[in-house]
Enzyme design. Structure first.
Site, PDB file in Angstrom:
ATOM      1  N   THR A  72       2.936  -1.422   0.326  1.00 44.62           N
ATOM      2  CA  THR A  72       4.287  -0.843   0.299  1.00 44.62           C
ATOM      3  C   THR A  72       4.253   0.678   0.393  1.00 44.62           C
ATOM      4  OG1 THR A  72       4.134  -0.904  -2.101  1.00 44.62           O
ATOM      5  CG2 THR A  72       5.350  -2.703  -1.041  1.00 44.62           C
TER       6      THR A  72
ATOM      7  N   ASP B  13      -3.342   5.106  -4.180  1.00 47.42           N
ATOM      8  CA  ASP B  13      -4.581   5.207  -4.948  1.00 47.42           C
ATOM      9  C   ASP B  13      -4.706   6.555  -5.649  1.00 47.42           C
ATOM     10  OD1 ASP B  13      -4.889   2.845  -3.657  1.00 47.42           O
ATOM     11  OD2 ASP B  13      -6.535   3.476  -2.359  1.00 47.42           O
TER      12      ASP B  13
HETATM   13 MG    MG Z   1     -10.370   3.166  -1.021  1.00 49.92          MG
END
Ligand code: MG
Ligand code: ADP
Length: 363
Positions: A18, A153
């Site tokens: 997303t 991340d």
């Molecule tokens: Mg990665």
């Protein structure tokens, strides 16, 4: 003076693929971290070694994309991305160690980038907003390493808090804490590492991104965030692109529903949403594997509230919400089923939300 800095890996609780569609996600930072020890000096290069890579590798402070590949590109990318932002950092000797499993979908890459970034900013005595830090680390991964990943991340590694998940809205790039302490309700979060690595998946990742971009263009919107499920299913001609869009749009809603379930510590409802998310990744986005499907299905059959693959897909880990008294039974059932199917013994651990990137005391 020696600088010590560390940053965690992450688990995405829900909201997969997303981020680059300007949608929603709900990750936690992992207790496992990547550590950087940095001795700045007056040289014009970094001398970097990692316990998980070969080395040492020499990275000139004037490095440019294309110069280095492999693990050192993540470090060089951060040096380059900082320079393109106008931030000069010193050279020196850098040593990296990590507890984050590589290539398991737990974002060892962002843990590495964010730890290196924090160490370099500390050495340069520059304070940067965490969203700006996330963008610099993402820029490094996109442009220097060449992996077209979103902002999930890095934001998670930087904003993590113990006992908290983060509701991230990628449209306006905001991060809101959401309490996540299943253990205090008698529920465990299991992390099941299939031990199948996702190393071969970059082409598939790029193909999913391209599908989403085509669907958005066909719908006449800047990103899928602006579209509705009904519109995607009627207006997007290509049936595969339409299914990809349906995953993204229904997943955004599941993120919001999961936040609501967690607000009332309703782990049964949260588990059902994880099952629906896994099914959507399996059927509409087609990023799971038979191996991961087997782990998730077996966990639920053995009494878990819910299970889903976490991370970009094609390997990596499954997360499971399970009542404490069923933890042993679920672990045994999953190990038995995957071994009977000829896959390697999975690694099964109980985990929780840890803290975000930060300096550590010099040793
Ligand atoms: Mg990665
Ligand atoms: P993930 O982020 O899911 O673990 P990626 O493919 O995005 O997987 O990133 C993994 C890569 O990041 C590794 O192949 C390696 O190049 C690099 N990397 C991550 N952590 C380290 C580390 N501690 N030392 C050296 N390289 C690392």
């Amino acid at each position: 003076m020696r600088i010590s800095y560390s940053a965690p890996g992450r688990i995405n609780l829900i909201g997969e693929h997303t981020d680059y569609n300007l949608g929603l996600a709900l990750p936690i930072a992992l207790p496992q971290r990547t550590f950087v020890s940095f001795d700045p000096d007056s040289s014009r290069a970094l001398e970097v070694s990692s316990s998980l890579g070969d080395g040492p590798v020499r990275i000139g402070l004037d490095t440019v994309p294309g110069e280095l590949t492999g693990w050192a590109a993540y470090v060089a990318g951060v040096v380059w991305a900082l320079r393109t932002t106008g931030i000069a950092v010193p050279g020196g000797t850098m040593t990296i160690t990590s507890e984050v499993e590589i290539g398991s979908g737990l974002s060892s890459s962002a843990a590495l980038e964010c730890a290196v970034l924090g160490a370099l900013l500390t050495a340069a005595d520059v304070e940067l907003d965490r969203v700006d830090q996330a963008r610099i680390a993402q820029h490094a991964e996109n442009e220097y390493v060449g992996a077209p990943t979103g902002l999930l991340d890095q934001l998670t590694s930087l904003f993590g808090e113990p006992g908290q998940a983060m509701l991230i809205d990628f449209r306006d790039v905001t991060v809101q804490p959401v309490r996540f302490e299943p253990e205090s309700s008698g529920v465990a979060l299991l992390l099941i590492d299939s031990r199948a690595r996702h190393a071969h998946a970059s082409g598939e990742y790029a193909a999913r991104r391209a599908s989403c971009e085509r669907a958005a263009a066909e719908l006449g919107v800047a990103s899928l965030r602006e579209a509705s499920v009904a519109a995607a299913l009627t207006a997007v001609k290509d049936p595969v692109d339409a299914r990809r869009a349906r995953h993204v749009l229904t997943e955004n809603q599941r993120v919001l529903d999961c936040v609501a379930a967690l607000a009332s510590a309703d782990f049964v409802a949260a588990g059902a949403l994880w099952n629906a998310s896994h099914a959507s990744m399996r059927d509409d986005f087609e990023i799971t594997t038979g191996h991961l499907d087997l782990i998730a299905e077996t966990a639920v059959q053995a009494g878990a509230f819910g299970a889903r693959m976490t991370g970009g897909g094609f390997g990596g880990c499954v997360i499971v919400l399970v009542p404490q008294e069923r933890v042993k039974a679920v672990g045994e059932a999953v190990s038995r089923a995957v071994c009977a199917a000829g896959y390697p013994e999975p690694s099964i651990t109980r985990t929780h939300a840890g803290g975000g990137a930060g300096s550590a005391n010099a040793t």
